[in-house]
Design an enzyme around this catalytic site. Structure first.
Site, PDB file in Angstrom:
ATOM      1  N   HIS A   1       0.825  -1.212   0.000  1.00 18.19           N
ATOM      2  CA  HIS A   1       0.000   0.000   0.000  1.00 18.19           C
ATOM      3  C   HIS A   1       0.857   1.258   0.000  1.00 18.19           C
ATOM      4  CE1 HIS A   1       1.025   0.758   4.212  1.00 18.19           C
ATOM      5  NE2 HIS A   1       0.853  -0.545   4.407  1.00 18.19           N
TER       6      HIS A   1
ATOM      7  N   GLU B   1      -2.443  -7.055   7.617  1.00 23.45           N
ATOM      8  CA  GLU B   1      -1.191  -6.825   8.341  1.00 23.45           C
ATOM      9  C   GLU B   1      -1.125  -7.720   9.576  1.00 23.45           C
ATOM     10  OE1 GLU B   1       1.815  -6.354   8.647  1.00 23.45           O
ATOM     11  OE2 GLU B   1       2.055  -4.179   8.342  1.00 23.45           O
TER      12      GLU B   1
END
Length: 215
Positions: A8, A86
């Site tokens: 990202h 994550e």
């Protein structure tokens, strides 16, 4: 077959570690620079995809979904896949404990150190193994599934995904650095196995002497 891995864009947590103390990790937004990075990465990602269909698997976190949206990629399938999230550090973090845990994790080893109320790297590795197994079945057996896959995820997650695909040692994994925000890696399958387009940066030689797979 091709898998494109993309981290990202820069998020609030990348520039303000205290943001994790007041905003849930999954809700952290991109910064203005992060949005610019994602838009700029779009041309590169679209070129890597080419003219054929693509399936996109995106971590459901706000920063990864926003990154994908800004790429301008038209995917035949878009899946918000929780197994690509994550590493879980628990809920809202205490700043003092957060700093202490980072030091303990570095000394103990990033793979096996389990965060209180969160995950170890090994836990992330386990859920990625299940994701990879299912993805390879789809690529090999589902004729309708695109043979090009875009994965938008997180630094540690991308590193562990490659560790699984290439059977890297834990010592080698712990010697590698995450890719930068909006940096990519490309994996191509030559009929015998996956090949990595370029290695990850390495902050030390692996203690067991193993090296990364390269083309």
């Amino acid at each position: 077959m091709r898998i494109i891995l993309l981290r990202h864009g820069q998020s609030l947590g990348n520039v303000d570690e205290l943001a994790y103390c007041r905003i849930p990790d999954h809700a952290l937004p991109l910064t203005e620079l992060g949005e610019q990075q994602a838009r700029a990465a779009g041309a590169t990602i679209r070129e890597l995809i080419g003219t054929g269909p693509v399936a996109a698997y995106v971590s459901p976190y706000k920063r990864t979904r926003r990154t994908f949206d800004l790429l301008g990629v038209r995917a035949e399938r878009v899946v918000h896949e929780p197994r690509l999230r994550e590493q879980d550090w628990g809920n809202l973090q205490d700043p003092t404990e957060q700093e202490m845990l980072k030091h303990q994790r570095h000394a103990f080893g990033h793979f096996f150190f389990r965060l209180p109320n969160g995950e170890s790297g090994a836990d992330v590795d386990d859920r990625l193994a299940a994701f990879i197994d299912r993805l390879e079945v789809r690529l090999n057996e589902d004729e309708a599934h695109p043979k090009t896959v875009l994965i938008v995820s997180h630094g540690l997650t991308i590193r562990l995904l490659c560790r699984r695909l290439f059977d890297w040692s834990i010592e080698l994994f712990e010697s590698l650095s995450n890719v930068d925000t909006c940096e990519n890696r490309v994996l191509d399958h030559d009929g015998t196995g996956w090949k990595l387009d370029r290695p990850f940066d390495q902050w030390r030689d692996s203690p067991d002497g193993t090296v990364q797979h390269q083309v």
